[in-house]
Scaffold this active site. Structure first.
Site, PDB file in Angstrom:
ATOM      1  N   LYS A  10      26.311  31.879 -16.220  1.00 38.80           N
ATOM      2  CA  LYS A  10      26.561  31.313 -17.319  1.00 38.80           C
ATOM      3  C   LYS A  10      26.228  29.692 -16.877  1.00 38.80           C
ATOM      4  O   LYS A  10      26.301  29.596 -15.727  1.00 38.80           O
ATOM      5  CB  LYS A  10      28.157  31.092 -17.775  1.00 38.80           C
ATOM      6  N   ALA A  97      30.322  30.814  -5.490  1.00 35.32           N
ATOM      7  CA  ALA A  97      31.529  29.474  -5.340  1.00 35.32           C
ATOM      8  C   ALA A  97      30.174  28.455  -5.919  1.00 35.32           C
ATOM      9  O   ALA A  97      30.333  27.368  -5.303  1.00 35.32           O
ATOM     10  CB  ALA A  97      31.906  29.192  -4.019  1.00 35.32           C
ATOM     11  N   GLY A  98      29.513  28.785  -7.033  1.00 29.39           N
ATOM     12  CA  GLY A  98      28.594  27.908  -7.350  1.00 29.39           C
ATOM     13  C   GLY A  98      28.644  27.320  -8.604  1.00 29.39           C
ATOM     14  O   GLY A  98      27.779  26.503  -9.141  1.00 29.39           O
ATOM     15  N   MET A 100      28.759  29.198 -11.473  1.00 30.77           N
ATOM     16  CA  MET A 100      28.217  29.738 -12.458  1.00 30.77           C
ATOM     17  C   MET A 100      28.830  30.920 -13.032  1.00 30.77           C
ATOM     18  O   MET A 100      28.400  31.876 -13.533  1.00 30.77           O
ATOM     19  CB  MET A 100      26.624  30.077 -12.063  1.00 30.77           C
ATOM     20  N   GLY A 102      30.314  33.386 -11.283  1.00 31.80           N
ATOM     21  CA  GLY A 102      29.937  34.752 -10.626  1.00 31.80           C
ATOM     22  C   GLY A 102      31.039  35.777 -10.493  1.00 31.80           C
ATOM     23  O   GLY A 102      30.980  36.840 -10.669  1.00 31.80           O
ATOM     24  N   GLY A 103      32.371  35.193  -9.865  1.00 36.05           N
ATOM     25  CA  GLY A 103      33.476  36.087  -9.771  1.00 36.05           C
ATOM     26  C   GLY A 103      34.132  36.439 -11.254  1.00 36.05           C
ATOM     27  O   GLY A 103      34.392  37.635 -11.492  1.00 36.05           O
ATOM     28  N   ASP A 137      36.949  32.041 -17.726  1.00 33.60           N
ATOM     29  CA  ASP A 137      35.560  32.145 -17.991  1.00 33.60           C
ATOM     30  C   ASP A 137      35.305  33.751 -18.289  1.00 33.60           C
ATOM     31  O   ASP A 137      34.155  34.135 -18.380  1.00 33.60           O
ATOM     32  CB  ASP A 137      34.837  31.865 -16.662  1.00 33.60           C
TER      33      ASP A 137
END
Length: 297
Positions: A10, A97-98, A100, A102-103, A137
């Site tokens: 995202k 850890a960006g 976006m 991911g986790g 998220d």
């Protein structure tokens, strides 16, 4: 036999952050767009819960019950009174850890994959309820598209998007902790009034019309000053993408991935090439939005 689910990254085209609440969280007005960078989560029968992970940054992904994907499997199993006897494999392509999500995407993917594998038949509302328990998220990763997130970001209102948008995402060397960025936000906010967060109506209108120039003029991230304070090198990345022709540049979520809105596909390719050549980022990827949410493949 296993079930594989593809889940999107995202970008927050608006992230308005309110003051810290008594519980330590912040109220948000969080305008999400799902973008076409994906992780894939495969759930397969196993004697007990186990995790594996491959792809860029996979060495940073925990493979125990602190992983959000594992927690998703455990939560679904607990709700339906069964054992979490599943092996989850995560194929990473979303930066780790960006900023976006991911986790969070992996959690949504694991939840849908386990639901299909176990035949629990959970409704969308039930899955979203579990998602909200897992993290702010996670619900959006399940539904994708575009949405306004309020509360901690977990209360979603779908948004209309009138066309596709072209992006470039520059992954930094290193990561940022989301809790650390919020702590820095609170530190920087000391002594000043932080307004209640609200969605920007002009930004929502730009999404509805699909106009990248109008959207570029309204992109906003209240966490960006905190991310830049903790990771000053991101200023060079933002400047490089802007100089290469980006309509707008911002830190994605809590960072350190930076996002660049492009006028069209060819402009996105030029911006990505300039970022790659600059040495200010680890990789630069192009992607379009909106993208679908968690999908069985």
């Amino acid at each position: 036999m296993g079930v594989t689910v593809r889940v999107p990254a995202k970008v927050n085209v608006q992230l308005a952050v309110g003051p810290a609440r008594p519980d330590g969280f912040h109220d948000l007005a969080n305008v999400f767009l799902a973008v076409g960078l994906y992780d894939e989560v495969t759930a397969a029968p196993a004697p007990a819960l186990a995790l594996s992970c491959t792809g860029p940054g996979s060495e940073l992904v925990p493979l125990d019950e602190t992983n959000l994907a594992a927690r998703a499997a455990l939560a679904l199993a607990a709700r339906y009174g069964r054992r979490a006897d599943v092996r989850l494999h995560i194929a990473k392509d979303i930066p780790v850890a960006g900023g976006m999500a991911g986790g969070s995407a992996d959690a949504a993917g694991a939840l849908l994959a386990c639901d299909r594998l176990w035949g629990t038949g959970a409704s969308q509302a039930e899955l979203l309820d579990i998602c909200a328990e897992l993290g702010s998220d996670v619900p959006f990763a399940l539904v994708g598209g575009a949405a306004l997130g309020t509360g901690r970001g977990e209360k979603l209102e779908p948004l209309d998007v009138g066309g596709g948008f072209h992006w470039v995402f520059a992954a930094a060397e290193g990561g940022l902790s989301t809790p650390a960025v919020y702590r820095e936000f609170d530190r920087l906010a000391e002594g000043r009034r932080v307004p209640a967060p609200a969605a920007d109506e002009q930004l929502l209108a730009a999404l509805r019309t699909g106009d990248p120039h109008a959207l570029a003029a309204r992109l906003a991230n209240d966490l960006q000053p905190a991310a830049l304070s903790l990771f000053p090198a991101l200023r060079d990345t933002l400047a490089t993408g802007s100089a290469a022709g980006a309509l707008a540049a911002l830190v994605s979520g809590s960072g350190p991935t930076t996002a660049f809105l492009a006028a069209d596909e060819s402009a996105a390719e030029r911006i990505a090439a300039a970022l790659t050549a600059s040495g200010h980022c680890r990789t630069a990827r192009t992607a379009t939005s909106p993208a679908p949410g968690a999908t069985v493949v």
